[in-house]
Scaffold this active site. Sequence first.
Site, short mmCIF file in Angstrom:
data_model
loop_
_atom_site.label_atom_id
_atom_site.label_comp_id
_atom_site.label_asym_id
_atom_site.label_seq_id
_atom_site.Cartn_x
_atom_site.Cartn_y
_atom_site.Cartn_z
N VAL A 72 0.83 -1.20 0.00
CA VAL A 72 0.00 0.00 0.00
C VAL A 72 0.86 1.26 0.00
O VAL A 72 0.57 2.23 -0.71
CB VAL A 72 -0.97 0.00 1.19
CG1 VAL A 72 -1.78 1.29 1.24
CG2 VAL A 72 -1.92 -1.20 1.11
N ILE A 117 -13.36 1.70 -1.65
CA ILE A 117 -14.73 2.20 -1.56
C ILE A 117 -14.77 3.34 -0.55
O ILE A 117 -14.39 3.16 0.61
CB ILE A 117 -15.71 1.10 -1.10
CG1 ILE A 117 -15.63 -0.12 -2.03
CG2 ILE A 117 -17.14 1.62 -1.05
CD1 ILE A 117 -16.45 -1.31 -1.55
N LYS A 146 -13.74 -3.98 11.13
CA LYS A 146 -14.29 -3.01 10.19
C LYS A 146 -15.72 -2.64 10.55
O LYS A 146 -16.12 -1.47 10.45
CB LYS A 146 -14.23 -3.58 8.77
CG LYS A 146 -12.80 -3.76 8.28
CD LYS A 146 -12.74 -4.53 6.97
CE LYS A 146 -11.30 -4.72 6.50
NZ LYS A 146 -11.21 -5.55 5.29
N GLY A 205 -5.83 -4.18 -2.18
CA GLY A 205 -4.93 -4.02 -3.31
C GLY A 205 -4.14 -2.73 -3.22
O GLY A 205 -4.55 -1.77 -2.56
N GLY A 235 -11.14 -0.89 1.45
CA GLY A 235 -10.16 -0.50 0.45
C GLY A 235 -10.49 0.77 -0.31
O GLY A 235 -10.49 1.87 0.23
#
Length: 429
Positions: free
Chosen positions: A14, A136, A205, A302, A134
């Site tokens: 990242v 969104i 989360k 990702g 991620g």
Amino acid sequence: MKSVKVGLLGLGTVGTGVVRIVEGNQEDLSSQVGSPIMISKVAVKNIDKLRNIEIDPSKLTEDPWEVIRDPEIDVIVEVMGGIEQTKEYILEALNLGKHIVTANKDLMALHGSEILAKAQEKECDVFYEASVAGGIPIIRTLIEGFSSDRILKIMGIVNGTTNYILTKMSQEGASYEDVLKEAQELGYAESDPTGDVEGLDAARKMAILSTLGFRTNVDLSDVSVKGISSVTKDDISYAKNLGYEMKLIGIAERQDEHITISVQPTMIKQSHPIASVNGVFNAVVVHGESVGETMFYGAGAGELPTATSIVADLIAVIKNLKLGVNGLKAIVPYKTKKIQSDEQIFYKNFILLHVDDKAGVLARITQIFAEYDVSLASVVQQPNEHNPDAEIIIITHKASKANMDKVLKHFEQLDVIQRIKSVYRVEDI
């Protein structure tokens, strides 16, 4: 124009994405904030490690404190992971008046309230969009997009690893063990996948989303958690035959100011869009009292999707810096937390029983449901060529968790029931 200087903690997948976006989109980013953005110092574990990105070696250090205490750095971007030591870094950075952007869901789920309180005290920004789903922009949506509405329910697929596993099991009829091994080989699952497959990642989360959505401090211990390691390909086959897909779903609901938050394998009606969210993708459904149902879908992890959220937060920090309004947009939970009791939690259930194949068994089972005030939507009894016992598949109407627990406890003592094979939540939405 004076550059805004950024310190980066971590240069893994990242962190590399953050560097790529900041350096590759410099013209666009500078036009948005009115000045260049410079990544001036980066803390790494090993300076000599070969990397797939070019970066000036003079910017690298193995000492995070060197980044945090650099007086020229305005913003710290934390993508190194970890909890206790990282919390120490973040709190010290805030004490020094530096703004924070982080992707650390573990840190924010466990210590978010302390960090945000320190940020408010020091009039600093702490943004953490990338900690959930991620790429969104769900956190900013909850804070800003729903600022005029009252959120009643947040439901979502917020872990790509488990969604990949359940998708492959559904589409290919493969076993959990085989798909998990494949996911590890592809890098979708860690060598120790416990955090993902047992629902802990999703629970962290959901704690973050619930805190923001319901404006109350939700602790990780407030989240009821069940993972996917016990889900079988037979369970998924039964679900499909009944018109459902199996997904690991986080659900946070509010009713009469009492909330409940859970993460568990759930049978989702195939007609709902979230049932078709496959592979490593994430999706979050938000129900507002006024707007109704909205859904947000995209890459849940990702290098570049996650880095996109981080850089968007970085831009927001710098815009606030230019306007002199840092620390004024933080959402501070103000509601007293009220957790629903098991008697207040209602949902439909799927139950698969292995029972003696003889007359009267079904009548005894339905009598127990009636005894605990659980009504039945459907009951199917069928033979299974791989099982000498009969199988009974039951879907209930909405029933309280307390009453369902009583039913299942009674079933464990019933001599004609050989095994309670599976129990799952059912969401028709």
